[in-house]
Design a protein around this motif. Structure first.
Motif, PDB file in Angstrom:
ATOM      1  N   PHE A   1       0.830  -1.214   0.000  1.00 45.70           N
ATOM      2  CA  PHE A   1       0.000   0.000   0.000  1.00 45.70           C
ATOM      3  C   PHE A   1       0.868   1.268   0.000  1.00 45.70           C
ATOM      4  O   PHE A   1       0.962   1.974  -1.026  1.00 45.70           O
TER       5      PHE A   1
ATOM      6  N   ASP B   1      10.404  -6.737  -3.214  1.00 44.66           N
ATOM      7  CA  ASP B   1       9.185  -7.145  -2.509  1.00 44.66           C
ATOM      8  C   ASP B   1       9.007  -8.657  -2.641  1.00 44.66           C
ATOM      9  O   ASP B   1       9.260  -9.232  -3.713  1.00 44.66           O
ATOM     10  N   LYS B   2       8.537  -9.266  -1.569  1.00 45.12           N
ATOM     11  CA  LYS B   2       8.309 -10.716  -1.580  1.00 45.12           C
ATOM     12  C   LYS B   2       6.999 -11.076  -2.285  1.00 45.12           C
ATOM     13  O   LYS B   2       6.757 -12.229  -2.616  1.00 45.12           O
TER      14      LYS B   2
ATOM     15  N   LYS C   1      -7.939  -3.930   6.149  1.00 41.04           N
ATOM     16  CA  LYS C   1      -7.869  -2.783   7.043  1.00 41.04           C
ATOM     17  C   LYS C   1      -9.223  -2.069   7.055  1.00 41.04           C
ATOM     18  O   LYS C   1      -9.995  -2.174   6.105  1.00 41.04           O
TER      19      LYS C   1
ATOM     20  N   ALA D   1       9.119  -2.727   3.776  1.00 37.70           N
ATOM     21  CA  ALA D   1       8.591  -4.104   3.781  1.00 37.70           C
ATOM     22  C   ALA D   1       8.309  -4.538   5.208  1.00 37.70           C
ATOM     23  O   ALA D   1       9.148  -4.387   6.093  1.00 37.70           O
ATOM     24  N   ALA D   2       7.111  -5.064   5.421  1.00 37.04           N
ATOM     25  CA  ALA D   2       6.735  -5.517   6.768  1.00 37.04           C
ATOM     26  C   ALA D   2       5.460  -6.329   6.679  1.00 37.04           C
ATOM     27  O   ALA D   2       4.714  -6.238   5.702  1.00 37.04           O
ATOM     28  N   GLU D   3       5.244  -7.134   7.697  1.00 38.14           N
ATOM     29  CA  GLU D   3       3.898  -7.621   7.962  1.00 38.14           C
ATOM     30  C   GLU D   3       3.228  -6.477   8.701  1.00 38.14           C
ATOM     31  O   GLU D   3       3.774  -5.954   9.682  1.00 38.14           O
TER      32      GLU D   3
ATOM     33  N   ILE E   1      13.201 -10.448   2.522  1.00 40.76           N
ATOM     34  CA  ILE E   1      14.229  -9.811   3.368  1.00 40.76           C
ATOM     35  C   ILE E   1      14.676 -10.728   4.512  1.00 40.76           C
ATOM     36  O   ILE E   1      15.686 -10.467   5.160  1.00 40.76           O
TER      37      ILE E   1
ATOM     38  N   GLY F   1       1.246  -7.803  -1.178  1.00 43.29           N
ATOM     39  CA  GLY F   1       2.011  -7.173  -2.244  1.00 43.29           C
ATOM     40  C   GLY F   1       1.397  -7.491  -3.596  1.00 43.29           C
ATOM     41  O   GLY F   1       0.979  -8.621  -3.837  1.00 43.29           O
TER      42      GLY F   1
ATOM     43  N   SER G   1       1.102   7.856  11.617  1.00 44.26           N
ATOM     44  CA  SER G   1      -0.226   7.414  12.051  1.00 44.26           C
ATOM     45  C   SER G   1      -0.916   6.637  10.928  1.00 44.26           C
ATOM     46  O   SER G   1      -0.337   6.409   9.865  1.00 44.26           O
TER      47      SER G   1
ATOM     48  N   SER H   1       8.443   3.533  10.122  1.00 50.47           N
ATOM     49  CA  SER H   1       7.788   2.866  11.257  1.00 50.47           C
ATOM     50  C   SER H   1       6.427   3.512  11.561  1.00 50.47           C
ATOM     51  O   SER H   1       5.908   4.310  10.779  1.00 50.47           O
TER      52      SER H   1
ATOM     53  N   TYR I   1       2.406  -7.031  16.504  1.00 50.68           N
ATOM     54  CA  TYR I   1       2.835  -6.164  15.388  1.00 50.68           C
ATOM     55  C   TYR I   1       3.650  -4.983  15.911  1.00 50.68           C
ATOM     56  O   TYR I   1       4.784  -4.743  15.471  1.00 50.68           O
TER      57      TYR I   1
ATOM     58  N   GLY J   1       4.196   1.564   0.230  1.00 47.75           N
ATOM     59  CA  GLY J   1       5.397   1.425  -0.593  1.00 47.75           C
ATOM     60  C   GLY J   1       5.151   1.780  -2.048  1.00 47.75           C
ATOM     61  O   GLY J   1       5.989   2.419  -2.694  1.00 47.75           O
TER      62      GLY J   1
HETATM   63  P1  NAD Z   1       1.389  -3.565   3.318  1.00 48.87           P
HETATM   64  O1  NAD Z   1       1.081  -4.776   4.139  1.00 48.87           O
HETATM   65  O2  NAD Z   1       0.349  -3.002   2.432  1.00 48.87           O
HETATM   66  O3  NAD Z   1       2.669  -3.838   2.421  1.00 48.87           O
HETATM   67  C1  NAD Z   1       3.810  -4.511   2.893  1.00 48.87           C
HETATM   68  C2  NAD Z   1       4.649  -4.930   1.689  1.00 48.87           C
HETATM   69  O4  NAD Z   1       5.802  -5.606   2.192  1.00 48.87           O
HETATM   70  C3  NAD Z   1       3.927  -5.910   0.756  1.00 48.87           C
HETATM   71  O5  NAD Z   1       4.099  -5.535  -0.581  1.00 48.87           O
HETATM   72  C4  NAD Z   1       4.593  -7.242   1.044  1.00 48.87           C
HETATM   73  O6  NAD Z   1       4.602  -8.123  -0.062  1.00 48.87           O
HETATM   74  C5  NAD Z   1       5.996  -6.806   1.436  1.00 48.87           C
HETATM   75  N1  NAD Z   1       6.648  -7.797   2.304  1.00 48.87           N
HETATM   76  C6  NAD Z   1       6.123  -8.409   3.396  1.00 48.87           C
HETATM   77  N2  NAD Z   1       7.006  -9.293   3.896  1.00 48.87           N
HETATM   78  C7  NAD Z   1       8.131  -9.224   3.126  1.00 48.87           C
HETATM   79  C8  NAD Z   1       9.377  -9.887   3.155  1.00 48.87           C
HETATM   80  N3  NAD Z   1       9.658 -10.804   4.086  1.00 48.87           N
HETATM   81  N4  NAD Z   1      10.303  -9.567   2.227  1.00 48.87           N
HETATM   82  C9  NAD Z   1      10.020  -8.633   1.265  1.00 48.87           C
HETATM   83  N5  NAD Z   1       8.837  -7.998   1.182  1.00 48.87           N
HETATM   84  C10 NAD Z   1       7.898  -8.286   2.102  1.00 48.87           C
HETATM   85  O7  NAD Z   1       1.917  -2.495   4.380  1.00 48.87           O
HETATM   86  P2  NAD Z   1       1.736  -0.905   4.381  1.00 48.87           P
HETATM   87  O8  NAD Z   1       0.479  -0.559   5.076  1.00 48.87           O
HETATM   88  O9  NAD Z   1       2.012  -0.372   3.040  1.00 48.87           O
HETATM   89  O10 NAD Z   1       2.933  -0.509   5.356  1.00 48.87           O
HETATM   90  C11 NAD Z   1       4.246  -0.266   4.853  1.00 48.87           C
HETATM   91  C12 NAD Z   1       5.158   0.123   6.003  1.00 48.87           C
HETATM   92  O11 NAD Z   1       4.656   1.296   6.637  1.00 48.87           O
HETATM   93  C13 NAD Z   1       5.250  -0.943   7.105  1.00 48.87           C
HETATM   94  O12 NAD Z   1       6.568  -0.956   7.572  1.00 48.87           O
HETATM   95  C14 NAD Z   1       4.314  -0.435   8.189  1.00 48.87           C
HETATM   96  O13 NAD Z   1       4.722  -0.876   9.461  1.00 48.87           O
HETATM   97  C15 NAD Z   1       4.464   1.064   8.031  1.00 48.87           C
HETATM   98  N6  NAD Z   1       3.293   1.877   8.438  1.00 48.87           N
HETATM   99  C16 NAD Z   1       2.045   1.603   7.944  1.00 48.87           C
HETATM  100  C17 NAD Z   1       0.976   2.432   8.289  1.00 48.87           C
HETATM  101  C18 NAD Z   1      -0.416   2.200   7.755  1.00 48.87           C
HETATM  102  O14 NAD Z   1      -1.341   2.909   8.136  1.00 48.87           O
HETATM  103  N7  NAD Z   1      -0.636   1.256   6.851  1.00 48.87           N
HETATM  104  C19 NAD Z   1       1.198   3.529   9.128  1.00 48.87           C
HETATM  105  C20 NAD Z   1       2.485   3.768   9.616  1.00 48.87           C
HETATM  106  C21 NAD Z   1       3.534   2.945   9.247  1.00 48.87           C
END
Ligand code: NAD
Ligand code: DAU
Length: 350
Positions: A12, A34-35, A195, A83-85, A61, A40, A184, A130, A156, A14
């Motif tokens: 999202f 990206d995985k 979500k 990249a994160a869960e 990663i 993703g 936030s 973060s 998380y 990224g």
């Molecule tokens: P998301 O879940 O939509 O996307 C995460 C991406 O990471 C996916 O494309 C997934 O394929 C990839 N990924 C997951 N595990 C991986 C691995 N082991 N190796 C490589 N790629 C991997 O997450 P998002 O909402 O876009 O969040 C992105 C970042 O921003 C995260 O670090 C999250 O903690 C942070 N964040 C999110 C929010 C929010 O509101 N969504 C707010 C603040 C911070």
């Protein structure tokens, strides 16, 4: 000329960050790693496929050898690590996955950066993206600042807090140029429908119940995702090494008020009579350890680096709804297969 590794660029936030960097900086080479987990999706960045300054690498990663080889091959100047869960409910049912990707994956990237950059940290940067959830929860008053003590409650947020500590440790111990931002809740296009906002849009459209945890009194502070991407751009380019910035839009909503606003917009867009979508609201069992309130004080970012949010929430939410209604294929694609299994496990028992 800079070569930048952006991780999680098919997700999202990224995907918005990759788009901004590729389009704004034609002289940078952007490598998107990206995985392609369930979250993703290459369709999120389809418009960038043929850009000369963009390439995609599929990889994990958590795989230290793969990451080490990737760094050796590409000689990156900088990393923007997203990249994160990312979903709290999934972390409650499967914490280890979050430790692996969010903690081990981050340390793998830091180690590869250290190996490749140790003789010249000053011309390299590690930017860690973060969340405000590391600060825990607020009562009725107050806001999270950059000096608020960490107090994570969900698996998380505990994994994100741990990764933040590792990034700071690599700055303090080895002298790596590292910066962190804590943002936030984001909303906007390409948000996976597990979500609250995209899930509710999807359910309202299909006349399915809108599951609200507890009494809907929890408060979140919502920011337009493109404003987050702009903040990352500014911080990446201008923050001093070792610093942290909070990012947020001063935009707090209780979940129930937000959903009523969303229902009103959906009634209008779907030509339903006023109040029809709100009939779908269903209160369900609360999330375990559910943080009551998040609120971000982003005055440091505004004063020191001049960033301001660009969009009012009502306008952004309407734009978000418009995007989902005109991208049915995207929504249908990501809600087929595994999504159905997840939805049943997560919601039928509630
Ligand atoms: P998301 O879940 O939509 O996307 C995460 C991406 O990471 C996916 O494309 C997934 O394929 C990839 N990924 C997951 N595990 C991986 C691995 N082991 N190796 C490589 N790629 C991997 O997450 P998002 O909402 O876009 O969040 C992105 C970042 O921003 C995260 O670090 C999250 O903690 C942070 N964040 C999110 C929010 C929010 O509101 N969504 C707010 C603040 C911070
Ligand atoms: O604060 C930043 C964080 O925001 C990010 O770090 C996370 O990656 C991101 O997922 C988000 O976490 P939340 O838990 O706040 O987001 P979510 O959309 O899951 O939930 C928002 C609020 O809505 C929260 O109070 C829980 C509630 N909720 C959520 C879902 C999925 C419901 O009431 N019903 C639901 O079905």
């Amino acid at each position: 000329m800079k070569k930048i590794l952006i991780t999680g660029g098919a997700g999202f936030i990224g995907s918005h960050v990759v788009r901004l960097f590729v389009n704004k900086y034609p002289n940078y080479q952007i490598v998107n790693l990206d995985k392609l987990t369930y979250a993703g999706n290459l369709n999120n960045i389809k418009d960038l496929e043929n850009k000369a300054n963009y390439s995609f690498v599929k990889g994990d990663i958590v795989d230290a050898d793969f990451i080490s080889n990737l760094f050796a091959t590409h000689k990156f100047d900088a990393v923007v690590h997203l990249a994160a869960e990312s979903h709290v409910d999934r972390s409650i049912s499967n914490p280890l996955e979050f430790v692996m990707t969010n903690v081990i994956g981050t340390v793998n990237l830091l180690n590869a950066a250290k190996t490749n950059w140790k003789d010249d940290y000053s011309s390299h940067r590690f930017y860690h993206v973060s969340t405000d959830e590391v600060y825990g929860t607020l009562g009725e008053t107050g806001m999270f600042t950059e000096t608020t003590a960490y107090d994570p409650h969900s698996p998380y947020s505990a994994s994100k807090a741990s990764s933040d500590h590792f990034v700071r440790a690599y700055h303090d111990t080895y002298g790596m140029d590292a910066v962190i931002s804590n943002c936030s809740n984001n909303y906007g296009s390409h948000h996976f429908p597990e979500k609250l906002i995209p899930l509710s849009i999807h359910n309202i459209k299909n006349n399915k119940s809108i599951p609200i945890y507890g009494k809907g009194e929890n408060i979140r502070d919502w920011l337009w995702v493109e404003d987050h991407a702009r903040a990352i751009d500014v911080i990446f380019h201008t923050a001093k090494t070792g610093t942290t910035f909070n990012i947020g839009g001063h935009n707090e909503w209780t979940n129930i008020d937000l959903i009523h606003l969303l229902c009103k917009i959906m009634d209008k867009k779907l030509n339903r009579s006023e109040g029809e979508s709100a009939k779908l609201i269903t209160f369900v069992k609360d999330r375990a350890g559910h943080d009551l309130r998040y609120a971000i004080d982003s005055s440091k970012l505004q004063k020191e680096l001049g960033w301001v949010p660009s969009l009012q929430f009502e306008e952004g939410l309407e734009k978000t709804v418009d995007w989902y209604l005109s991208n049915e294929d995207w929504l249908n694609n990501v809600t087929s297969g595994d999504y159905k299994k997840y939805y049943e496990q997560q919601y039928t028992k509630r």
